[in-house]
Design a protein around this motif. Structure first.
Motif, mmCIF file in Angstrom:
data_model
loop_
_atom_site.group_PDB
_atom_site.id
_atom_site.type_symbol
_atom_site.label_atom_id
_atom_site.label_comp_id
_atom_site.label_asym_id
_atom_site.label_seq_id
_atom_site.Cartn_x
_atom_site.Cartn_y
_atom_site.Cartn_z
ATOM 1 N N SER A 252 0.859 -1.185 0.000
ATOM 2 C CA SER A 252 0.000 0.000 0.000
ATOM 3 C C SER A 252 0.894 1.232 0.000
ATOM 4 C CB SER A 252 -0.913 -0.013 1.229
ATOM 5 O OG SER A 252 -1.755 -1.152 1.220
ATOM 6 N N ARG B 49 0.283 4.481 -9.127
ATOM 7 C CA ARG B 49 -0.564 3.742 -10.065
ATOM 8 C C ARG B 49 0.285 3.123 -11.171
ATOM 9 N NH1 ARG B 49 -5.556 7.113 -12.044
ATOM 10 N NH2 ARG B 49 -6.166 5.027 -12.734
ATOM 11 N N SER C 265 -2.286 -0.260 -5.918
ATOM 12 C CA SER C 265 -3.687 0.148 -6.034
ATOM 13 C C SER C 265 -4.253 0.727 -4.749
ATOM 14 C CB SER C 265 -4.547 -1.049 -6.471
ATOM 15 O OG SER C 265 -4.391 -2.132 -5.563
ATOM 16 N N ASP C 266 -3.716 0.343 -3.597
ATOM 17 C CA ASP C 266 -4.204 0.862 -2.316
ATOM 18 C C ASP C 266 -3.386 2.093 -1.941
ATOM 19 O OD1 ASP C 266 -5.394 1.269 0.123
ATOM 20 O OD2 ASP C 266 -4.294 -0.339 1.140
#
Length: 387
Positions: free
Chosen positions: A8, A43, A48-49
Motif C-alpha cells: 500500500s 498507479r 492500487s491501495d
C-alpha cells in the motif's frame, strides 16, 4: 521469485507549506499538480491501495482527487507535525497490510522503476524496511514491512518516523537506485524551480545518475566505465560538429546514452539487454540508442541520427584509446577472421561504421580526425585516421 501481495502507499499531504509560501500539493509541475504526479507514480508502479493524508486545505485536496482511485484520510491533528499524519495513514490500514510506502507529497519526481526496485528487494530478502539510496544517500520513499504497523502506532513520536526506523538499521535494505529524484524535495521556491528544470530533461539520465547506475547499481568494472566515458566524450564532439553545420542532434541525449551504452556488457546480447533495462527505467529514447550501438540497419539515404553517432563513437574507441575505423576492424579481422561467420559480422559492421563516418564528414565538412583534434582529443601513438 513470486511477488507477494502488492504494498500500500501513504501520501502525506497535510502540511501548511510554510517555507514554500504556496500550497505544495496543488502546485503545477510539468502540466500536473504535485499531488497528481505522486498518485500517478504509484498507479504506474501497480500499487492500487493509495491513501492520501490531508490536513490543511483538506476539502480542496479532496476535490482535486475527485475521480481518482485513492482513499482520503483526514488528520485533524496535522499541526502536530508530519508524524501525526504518518499515524493517521497507518491507522487506516487493516491488520493484514503486507507492506507500505510512506511518501511526503513534496518529493514528486521519483520514478516508477525505483518503486519496483524496492518491491523486488523486499520480496527477495524480507526486511523491516527498504530504502532507496542514491549515491550513498538514503531518500524517499521507504518501503516498510506491515509487521511494523503496531510498533509505529505505539511510538511516542520522538524524532518522528525516521528515528523509529533507525532502530532497524542493522537489518534494513539499502537499495541502490539511479534516481536522484528520491532526494529532491520541494520545500522552497528554489527547490521547486530545480524540479521544473529537471523535468525538462526527464527523457534521459543525468550525468550523476549515469555514474551511479554504472558504479553502484550495476557495479561494473572501472575499465569498462572509463571506456563509456571516453565514448560519450567522442560522441558529443561528433554531434556538436554535425550541429555546427546545421544539424539538430540532441547532444545531451547522445552523451547520456553513450555513458551507459555498455551497462549490460556482462550479459549475453548486451546491447538488447541494456536497452531492455533502460526501457524498464523509463528512458525509451536512451534505450533506442543503446540498442543500436553494436550495429543497425542503414542505407545511404538513412538520415544521420543520435543512434548512429553513439554507434560510430563506440567504434572509434578501443578501451580508452582513439583508433581509426581501419585500425579497429583490421584488428578484429586479424583476431577472428578465421571464423567465416564472425568474419561476416565484422565486415558488415565495418561497412555500417564507414557509412556513418562518411555522413558525419559530409555534413560537417571535416574529417573525423580533424573534428576530434579540434575538440581537444589527444590519442598518442595511435592516430585517429579517416581511412
Amino acid at each position: 521469485m513470486t511477488r507477494q501481495r502488492q504494498p500500500s502507499a501513504i501520501i502525506l499531504a497535510a502540511g501548511r507549506s510554510r517555507r514554500m509560501r504556496r500550497f505544495k500539493p496543488l502546485l503545477t509541475l510539468g502540466g500536473r499538480t504535485v499531488l497528481e504526479r505522486v498518485v500517478s507514480l504509484y498507479r504506474s508502479a501497480g500499487v492500487s491501495d493509495i491513501r492520501v493524508v490531508t490536513g490543511f486545505h483538506s476539502q480542496t485536496i479532496r476535490s482535486a482527487l475527485s475521480g481518482l482511485p485513492v482513499a482520503v484520510v483526514h488528520n485533524p491533528a496535522h499541526d502536530n507535525g508530519m508524524f501525526s499524519s504518518v499515524l493517521a495513514g497507518i491507522d487506516a490500514f487493516g491488520s493484514d497490510v503486507p507492506s507500505f510506502f510512506v511518501h511526503p507529497v513534496d518529493i514528486p519526481i521519483v520514478r516508477p522503476h525505483t518503486l519496483a526496485m524496492l518491491m523486488g528487494a523486499l520480496d527477495r530478502l524480507p526486511s523491516p524496511v527498504a530504502y532507496p539510496v542514491f549515491d550513498d544517500k538514503r531518500g524517499h520513499p521507504p518501503l516498510i514491512d506491515g509487521a511494523l504497523k503496531e510498533t509505529i502506532l505505539s511510538h511516542n513520536g520522538g524524532g518522528g518516523l525516521s528515528a523509529l526506523l533507525r532502530r532497524f538499521d542493522a537489518t534494513a535494505l539499502n537499495v541502490q537506485v539511479a534516481d536522484q529524484g528520491v532526494l529532491l524535495d520541494a520545500d522552497t521556491p528554489g527547490d521547486f524551480q530545480r524540479l521544473e528544470t529537471r523535468l525538462v530533461t526527464s527523457n534521459r539520465l543525468t550525468e550523476d545518475e549515469c555514474r551511479v547506475l554504472m558504479e553502484k547499481v550495476r557495479k561494473l568494472p572501472g575499465p569498462l566505465i572509463h571506456h563509456c566515458h571516453r565514448v560519450a566524450s567522442v560522441a558529443a564532439a561528433l554531434a556538436r560538429a554535425v550541429n555546427d553545420s546545421g544539424g539538430a542532434l540532441d547532444v545531451h541525449l547522445v552523451q547520456s546514452a553513450a555513458r551507459v551504452h555498455d551497462v549490460a556488457r556482462v550479459e549475453k546480447n548486451h546491447a538488447a539487454a541494456g536497452a531492455h533495462l533502460l526501457h524498464a527505467m523509463g528512458f525509451p529514447a536512451m534505450a533506442a540508442l543503446v540498442a543500436g550501438h553494436m550495429e543497425m540497419q542503414l542505407s545511404q539515404d538513412s538520415p544521420l541520427d543520435e543512434a548512429q553517432i553513439v554507434c560510430l563513437a563506440d567504434k572509434l574507441v578501443a578501451g580508452t584509446t582513439l583508433v581509426s575505423l581501419k585500425q579497429r576492424f583490421d584488428a578484429k579481422l586479424k583476431k577472428y577472421g578465421h571464423d567465416p561467420k564472425v568474419s561476416a559480422t565484422i565486415i558488415r559492421r565495418r561497412r555500417m561504421a564507414f557509412l556513418i563516418q562518411e555522413k558525419v564528414e559530409q555534413i560537417s565538412g571535416n574529417t573525423i580526425r580533424h573534428i576530434l583534434a579540434q575538440a581537444g582529443f589527444k590519442n598518442g601513438s595511435q592516430p585517429c585516421e579517416t581511412n
